[in-house]
Design a protein around this motif. Structure first.
Motif, short mmCIF file in Angstrom:
data_model
loop_
_atom_site.label_atom_id
_atom_site.label_comp_id
_atom_site.label_asym_id
_atom_site.label_seq_id
_atom_site.Cartn_x
_atom_site.Cartn_y
_atom_site.Cartn_z
N UNK A 91 0.68 -1.27 0.48
CA UNK A 91 0.57 0.64 0.15
C UNK A 91 0.91 1.30 -0.03
N UNK A 92 0.74 1.88 -0.55
CA UNK A 92 0.61 3.38 -0.40
C UNK A 92 0.15 4.90 -0.29
N UNK A 93 -0.06 5.85 1.08
CA UNK A 93 -0.88 6.19 1.52
C UNK A 93 -0.33 7.36 1.91
N UNK A 94 -0.94 8.22 1.16
CA UNK A 94 -0.74 10.01 1.95
C UNK A 94 -1.57 10.37 2.95
N UNK A 95 -0.32 10.80 3.93
CA UNK A 95 -1.02 11.10 5.21
C UNK A 95 -1.29 12.20 5.23
N UNK A 96 -2.07 13.53 5.21
CA UNK A 96 -1.99 15.06 5.59
C UNK A 96 -2.63 15.63 6.44
N UNK A 97 -2.00 16.25 6.51
CA UNK A 97 -1.85 16.58 8.23
C UNK A 97 -2.90 15.81 9.27
N UNK A 98 -1.48 14.81 9.51
CA UNK A 98 -1.65 13.62 9.82
C UNK A 98 -3.05 12.37 10.05
N UNK A 99 -3.38 13.43 8.75
CA UNK A 99 -5.41 11.78 8.73
C UNK A 99 -4.64 10.89 7.30
N UNK A 100 -5.34 10.50 6.83
CA UNK A 100 -5.35 9.40 5.22
C UNK A 100 -6.27 9.69 4.79
#
Length: 503
Positions: A91-100
């Protein structure tokens, strides 16, 4: 596993028909689930936990996000990209401001299982004589202990073409084998004894067969003699009936059968007696007796006659031909059961970067990461690449971090910065992160699903937090069509009633 008042459970929980009193769990549960887990799967799990085990509350999260939570500084809200590669998928998961950011998550259906299977096929083609020994579990062991990620795959393959580089970097694995060969360890006396044992077994087997055949022939002979006695006693009716049962036509034919069977029985008894006598005699190697040498000594006259014939022969005695000793090649059984792991060390783990090596029409890690970054603006891209986080058991190959850095260097703009971080323990950090999260949010009402929430909002409901999925509630279709049908039906019934009244 219970620690204080909380516990972390795995997703594989079997449904057992036990009473609530026996299977009651009186502490909160932290449960991991798949990325973008379907609502139905979560609903079934919540129903199991609340209805069967009677838990007070539960929290759902993603294992790679728990690992990210464990490795980041405390009380910090950070952005980044998580590359989580496990046994079955990546999996490649982007995290923005601590949220998925669930809309831009991507999955590659390749992991450690496919790499082990590919390595097994490579070695089975290379060593067709060891197909049974090249097992999947042994390939996983080779993959974990001997494989590595090449920073430049093409250049690394070119290095392996050099004999010196091959000799210095090839790994040899010894397969189990048995060095005890019967043909080489038995002496001539043991071989002779084994032949004698086999001969005794064959003689015993033949004797047993002769006894069985003699018994059958004796029973048939007794039957025929009984029929002959019927003839001699004058019981003709029973005699003719017995002849019909024996499929015979006349007393003469009966008499010939009796003579033949009697002869066969006597011969069989003689053979059995001879076989018993031969078994009692011990088998001894017969050697020719050496004659008495005193009677063979030549007399004085014979010696003088032999001297008369000496000039007829050449003075030089012919050279005796020496026996030629043939050197048989020595077969090294241990070397035959060795596996040489060469380019397979880099070819097997390379499939997560080049799935086309095993015929998969998917994008690799580098291509998928580049695709995800291009979906954001340049400012967000700059923030994401400052925290590329690697976790999962399939990222523990040596050279994995250097390969990701090389791929980022190629895809990012000139002189741009980025940072790649490897989890402290890629395998267990997910558990440690779930433990840390549970201790930090034990009294946080906004992070746990209680039994009241389950009964009011359904089993698919959960509360979002920094390591969870994004909750998307079920949207039921509006009931406007049914509501509009009700007044229409009432109008229709009223009109039909008025029509009947006028009639």
């Amino acid at each position: 596993m219970r620690c204080g008042e909380w516990s972390v459970m795995e997703t594989e929980t079997s449904w057992e028909p036990v009473a609530i009193i026996q299977g009651y769990v009186d502490h909160p549960i932290v449960l991991t689930e798949a990325v973008c887990n379907p609502l139905y799967s979560r609903q079934m799990m919540s129903e199991l936990l609340f209805e069967c085990y009677g838990i007070p509350k539960v929290a759902y999260g993603i294992d790679s996000l728990f690992s990210f939570y464990h490795n980041k500084p405390k009380n910090s809200i950070s952005s980044g990209v998580i590359i989580s590669s496990g046994y079955q998928c990546t999996h490649i998961l982007p995290i923005l401001e601590g949220r998925l950011d669930a809309k831009n998550c991507k999955r590659i259906n390749l992991g450690g299982s496919q790499a082990a299977g590919y390595l097994q096929r490579l070695l089975q083609l290379k060593y067709p004589g060891h197909l049974a020994a090249i097992t999947l579990s042994r390939m996983e062991e080779i993959l974990h202990e001997h494989s590595y990620i090449a920073e430049d795959y093409g250049e690394e393959l070119h290095k392996w073409q050099c004999p010196d580089y091959y000799e210095n970097n090839v790994h040899k694995m010894q397969l189990p084998f048995s060095s005890k060969l019967l043909s080489s360890t038995l002496t001539s006396e043991e071989k002779q004894e084994r032949r004698q044992q086999q001969l005794r077994r064959l003689q015993e087997l033949n004797a047993r067969r002769r006894e069985e055949k003699l018994q059958l022939d004796q029973e048939r002979l007794d039957r025929l003699l009984y029929v002959q006695e019927l003839l001699e006693d004058g019981q003709m009716d029973q005699f003719h009936k017995a002849l019909i049962e024996l499929n015979m036509d006349s007393p003469e034919e009966l008499q010939s059968y009796i003579q033949k069977l009697s002869l066969a029985v006597e011969q069989a008894k003689q053979k059995i007696l001879q076989a018993e006598v031969s078994l009692e005699v011990d088998v001894v190697d017969s050697k020719p007796e050496t004659p008495d040498l005193e009677h063979l000594e030549p007399s004085l006259e014979d010696v003088e006659s032999m001297n008369d014939f000496e000039p007829l022969f050449s003075e030089e005695a012919p050279e005796i031909e020496k026996p030629i000793t043939t050197v048989q090649p020595v077969f090294n059984l241990a070397a035959y059961h060795q596996l040489f792991i060469g380019t397979e060390r880099i070819r097997a783990p390379e499939i997560i970067f080049q799935p086309s090596l095993i015929g998969e029409e998917q994008a690799g890690i580098a291509e998928t990461l580049h695709y995800i970054l291009n979906r954001y603006s340049k400012d967000i891209q700059e923030r994401l690449v400052q925290n590329i986080f690697l976790t999962g058991g399939n990222v523990m190959y040596p050279g994995m971090k250097a390969r990701i850095e090389k791929e980022l260097l190629e895809m990012r703009p000139f002189q741009s910065s980025f940072q790649v971080q490897l989890a402290l323990n890629p395998v267990l950090d997910a558990w440690y992160g779930a433990r840390d999260w549970a201790l930090d949010h034990l009294d946080d009402v906004e992070a746990w699903v209680t039994r009241k929430d389950y009964e009011e909002k359904g089993g698919e409901y959960f509360k979002e937090h920094c390591a969870s999925n994004i909750y998307v509630p079920i949207r039921l279709p509006k009931q406007a069509s049914r509501a509009s049908e009700a007044p229409a039906s009432s109008k229709g019934s009223g009109a039909s009633g008025s029509g009947t009244g006028e009639a």
